[in-house]
Design a protein around this motif. Sequence first.
Motif, short mmCIF file in Angstrom:
data_model
loop_
_atom_site.label_atom_id
_atom_site.label_comp_id
_atom_site.label_asym_id
_atom_site.label_seq_id
_atom_site.Cartn_x
_atom_site.Cartn_y
_atom_site.Cartn_z
N VAL A 233 10.29 -12.88 -34.15
CA VAL A 233 9.19 -12.85 -35.10
C VAL A 233 9.67 -13.63 -36.33
O VAL A 233 10.50 -13.15 -37.10
N VAL A 234 9.16 -14.83 -36.49
CA VAL A 234 9.66 -15.76 -37.50
C VAL A 234 8.72 -15.71 -38.70
O VAL A 234 7.56 -16.11 -38.61
N SER A 235 9.23 -15.21 -39.82
CA SER A 235 8.41 -15.07 -41.02
C SER A 235 8.88 -15.97 -42.16
O SER A 235 8.30 -15.94 -43.24
N HIS A 236 9.93 -16.78 -41.91
CA HIS A 236 10.42 -17.73 -42.90
C HIS A 236 10.75 -19.05 -42.19
O HIS A 236 10.71 -19.14 -40.96
N ASP A 237 11.09 -20.06 -42.96
CA ASP A 237 11.37 -21.37 -42.39
C ASP A 237 12.65 -21.35 -41.56
O ASP A 237 13.60 -20.60 -41.85
N VAL A 238 12.67 -22.20 -40.55
CA VAL A 238 13.88 -22.43 -39.75
C VAL A 238 14.34 -23.86 -40.04
O VAL A 238 13.67 -24.81 -39.66
N PRO A 239 15.47 -24.04 -40.72
CA PRO A 239 15.93 -25.40 -41.04
C PRO A 239 16.30 -26.19 -39.80
O PRO A 239 16.49 -25.64 -38.70
N LYS A 240 16.42 -27.49 -39.96
CA LYS A 240 16.81 -28.37 -38.87
C LYS A 240 18.09 -27.89 -38.20
O LYS A 240 19.01 -27.41 -38.87
N TYR A 241 18.14 -28.06 -36.88
CA TYR A 241 19.34 -27.89 -36.05
C TYR A 241 19.75 -26.43 -35.86
O TYR A 241 20.76 -26.17 -35.21
N MET A 242 19.00 -25.48 -36.37
CA MET A 242 19.48 -24.10 -36.37
C MET A 242 18.83 -23.26 -35.29
O MET A 242 17.80 -23.63 -34.72
N MET A 243 19.45 -22.13 -35.02
CA MET A 243 18.99 -21.21 -33.99
C MET A 243 18.71 -19.87 -34.66
O MET A 243 19.51 -19.39 -35.47
N VAL A 244 17.55 -19.27 -34.34
CA VAL A 244 17.20 -17.96 -34.90
C VAL A 244 16.79 -17.04 -33.77
O VAL A 244 16.38 -17.48 -32.68
N ALA A 245 16.90 -15.75 -34.03
CA ALA A 245 16.46 -14.74 -33.06
C ALA A 245 16.28 -13.43 -33.79
O ALA A 245 16.84 -13.21 -34.86
N GLY A 246 15.48 -12.55 -33.20
CA GLY A 246 15.35 -11.21 -33.72
C GLY A 246 14.04 -10.93 -34.41
O GLY A 246 13.21 -11.80 -34.61
N ASP A 247 13.86 -9.67 -34.76
CA ASP A 247 12.70 -9.19 -35.48
C ASP A 247 13.21 -8.47 -36.74
O ASP A 247 13.77 -7.38 -36.64
N ARG A 248 13.03 -9.03 -37.92
CA ARG A 248 12.60 -10.37 -38.23
C ARG A 248 13.73 -11.36 -37.95
O ARG A 248 14.90 -11.03 -38.07
N ALA A 249 13.33 -12.57 -37.58
CA ALA A 249 14.32 -13.53 -37.09
C ALA A 249 15.38 -13.84 -38.14
O ALA A 249 15.08 -14.01 -39.32
N GLU A 250 16.64 -13.91 -37.69
CA GLU A 250 17.77 -14.26 -38.54
C GLU A 250 18.45 -15.49 -37.98
O GLU A 250 18.39 -15.76 -36.78
N LEU A 251 19.13 -16.23 -38.86
CA LEU A 251 19.91 -17.37 -38.42
C LEU A 251 21.07 -16.88 -37.54
O LEU A 251 21.78 -15.95 -37.91
#
Length: 336
Positions: A233-251
Amino acid sequence: MSLIKHGTRSSFSSSLRSFLLFHPRLFSYVADEKKVYASNSIIHPSAIVHPNAVLGEGVSVGPFCSISSSAKLGSGCQLYPGSHIFGNTELGDNCMLMTGAVVGDDYPGYTVIGSNNTIGYHAVIGVKCQDLKYKPEDECFLEVGHNNDIREHTSIHRSSKSTDRTVIGDGNLIMGACHIAHDCKIGNNNIFANNTLLAGHVEVEDYVHTAGATVIHQFCHLGSFSFLGGGSVVSHDVPKYMMVAGDRAELRGLNLVGLTRRGFSIEEIRSLKTAYRKIFICADITAASFDERLAQVEQHEGMIQVPAVRAMLQSIRDSFAEDRRGICKYRHWNGS
């Protein structure tokens, strides 16, 4: 010249062509006294094609389809049984609408789809948005590029107002049951796995990959070459080249697999990893603030010379602009 260019899907069109060989009067579909469709267009007698519709060479229209008065179809388009084109809609060459697909809307505005696009079974593309601020008299728009594979039950909506557009670029794979809401801007060569849901005004750059059941909050930005883990669940920006996961998504680090597959060099990846560690992984998180650590990397003579590092740093900075949501949270790992 063969009308069918996709061998794996030729059975329907071949059968239809065989049927029409015994009914030659159907080859030239006379809409009115002044208009005759291309002589090699194939229109099933149960289809409803408005006389003002414009059909290119070699168009195949299957049983129980309908095409509106303002529609324009490029050469080689194929409409499988029960697919429909409404309103002011334009398809480029060699587009394919699978059974039950709906493209366009009778509301003001337009839907423009480029060439070599596949619209999957029961997908709904270019209809009015689900925004309560929408006014039925407003002109709203959807523009889709070329070579996109939009799979079954996907929905993509027009913009919410006449001053904006929903835009899909080129070469995207949008898997089953995805949703792209009003005013989204999607770049090129992205992969959205099943049930990826984009709220309004989301911007996605290039080569972004989402795993299944990913949800993106309105106004978020997803940077190029990023990866979103399944169920995020992505509620903020994901910068280039990065991986996120989780609720709420973390880097969760860099998208190293994706970067390697896309041809980033060992040196580029090494520099990105060094920059990421200096910004997000600090042995003593009280030693410097986030802004100070970011500034230190920006002033590092070695790393700042690497274009990929500069792009990542700019992507982070842009996320903190006045109208942006900031980046996803990150865990305060220690260096041990």
